[in-house]
Design a protein around this motif. Structure first.
Motif, PDB file in Angstrom:
ATOM      1  N   PRO A  34       0.830  -1.392   0.144  1.00 17.71           N
ATOM      2  CA  PRO A  34      -0.193  -0.378  -0.040  1.00 17.71           C
ATOM      3  C   PRO A  34       0.994   1.218   0.105  1.00 17.71           C
ATOM      4  N   ASP A  35       2.019   1.419   0.327  1.00 14.49           N
ATOM      5  CA  ASP A  35       2.932   2.656   0.228  1.00 14.49           C
ATOM      6  C   ASP A  35       4.522   2.388  -0.557  1.00 14.49           C
ATOM      7  N   THR A  82       5.169   8.510  -3.774  1.00 10.64           N
ATOM      8  CA  THR A  82       4.135   7.177  -3.415  1.00 10.64           C
ATOM      9  C   THR A  82       2.854   7.275  -4.641  1.00 10.64           C
ATOM     10  N   ARG A  84      -1.024   6.797  -5.246  1.00 12.85           N
ATOM     11  CA  ARG A  84      -1.710   6.864  -4.393  1.00 12.85           C
ATOM     12  C   ARG A  84      -2.792   5.660  -4.691  1.00 12.85           C
ATOM     13  N   ALA A  85      -2.802   5.633  -6.153  1.00 12.31           N
ATOM     14  CA  ALA A  85      -3.699   4.708  -7.019  1.00 12.31           C
ATOM     15  C   ALA A  85      -3.306   3.721  -8.487  1.00 12.31           C
ATOM     16  N   SER A 151      -3.844   5.378   1.229  1.00 15.34           N
ATOM     17  CA  SER A 151      -3.377   4.463   1.236  1.00 15.34           C
ATOM     18  C   SER A 151      -3.414   2.800   1.613  1.00 15.34           C
ATOM     19  N   GLU A 154      -7.229   2.501   3.111  1.00 19.43           N
ATOM     20  CA  GLU A 154      -8.017   2.097   2.018  1.00 19.43           C
ATOM     21  C   GLU A 154      -7.716   0.774   1.978  1.00 19.43           C
ATOM     22  N   ALA A 155      -6.550   0.672   2.309  1.00 17.80           N
ATOM     23  CA  ALA A 155      -6.153  -1.221   1.896  1.00 17.80           C
ATOM     24  C   ALA A 155      -6.639  -1.943   3.669  1.00 17.80           C
TER      25      ALA A 155
END
Length: 286
Positions: A34-35, A82, A84-85, A151, A154-155
């Motif tokens: 995620p990061d 990072t 982000r998506a 992130s 959200e994960a």
């Protein structure tokens, strides 16, 4: 072989007054965590695309040496951000940039970016931000860490408990994150100096059975990590810490310092018990 690729900007969206989300296409590697982060190379003034270092067969250190050996008038400024998506169906990633006027080349570029502009990207890469098993997770960071914190939140799966301390300029910089987890975010506002350490110190919790993720300015990260391990009972191995930027130093400056330590037979990280990640692969700007 490490080869950055030139990619086009396909979208620009202002998220907050000081944050712009820029979408680039042509990135078809899934972020591993995620990061996860990418290195972004920016064109110099007068260039339509960044001039890249020649490919190097070898590891990251070999490639980074070749990058730093480029002439100043050709070497593209590089920063780490990072992811982000990620949208695999379109090979797109989103990168959030913190804007701070014209003080830095990356901020100037992001503030003026338009679809069709070209940058180069290397990555993504990353280390696990949260492991399995902890009772709860602590997230601490300034605005450069907000994309990764978002992130991670959200994960996080249902049943996970997260507590976040996030320092930004003012209430307009708040962001919302959809999550299946139980999340408690405390937004903090600096007043000429970082308030993250004071906020963490003033909050009652114990690190027993917990995991922490800390990122942002290197001095703050070092101080928070020291506090968590020495005063709150966090196991050192359960504190993931990342120096995203260092006051008064560019990413190239930090990278050169890391290479000097490697040449001297030392770790690329700072050589003390409270070392934080300041090697070329870890410093970033958002």
């Amino acid at each position: 072989m490490m080869v950055p690729r030139v990619v086009p900007v396909t979208g620009v969206q202002r998220i907050t007054p000081r944050t712009v989300r820029i979408t680039v296409s042509g990135v078809n590697v899934a972020p591993p965590t995620p990061d996860a982060h990418v290195k972004v190379f920016f064109p110099l003034p007068g260039q339509s695309a960044p001039h890249l270092a020649p490919p190097v067969a070898g590891d990251l250190v070999s490639w980074y040496r070749s990058y730093l050996d480029m002439p100043d008038e050709l070497r593209p400024p590089m920063r780490t951000y990072t992811v982000r998506a990620y949208r695999p169906d379109r090979a797109e990633i989103d990168i959030d940039f913190v804007l701070h006027g014209d003080d830095g080349l990356a901020s100037r570029w992001a503030g003026a970016a338009r679809p069709g502009d070209l940058v180069a990207v290397l990555g993504p890469a990353g280390q696990a931000a949260a492991g399995d098993g902890p009772r709860w997770h602590l997230l601490v960071g300034d605005e450069t860490a907000v994309p990764a914190i978002g992130s991670i939140i959200e994960a996080a799966p249902a049943g996970t408990r997260l507590r976040a301390f996030v320092e930004v300029a003012d209430p307009e910089e708040h962001q919302r994150f959809a999550s299946r987890a139980e999340v408690d975010i405390q937004w903090l506002y600096r007043n000429g100096h970082s308030v993250l350490l004071d906020a963490v110190r003033a909050t009652e919790f114990t690190g027993e059975g917990a995991q922490a993720w800390v990122a942002g300015e290197s001095g703050m990260v070092r101080a928070v990590r020291r506090h968590l391990v020495r005063e709150r009972g966090f196991e050192a191995a359960m504190v993931s810490f990342h120096g995203y930027w260092q006051a008064g130093m560019s990413e190239e400056d930090v990278g050169r310092a890391g290479l000097r330590r490697i040449a001297a037979g030392q770790s690329p990280e700072e050589a003390d018990d409270d070392a934080i990640e300041m090697a070329p692969e870890s410093l970033r700007s958002g």
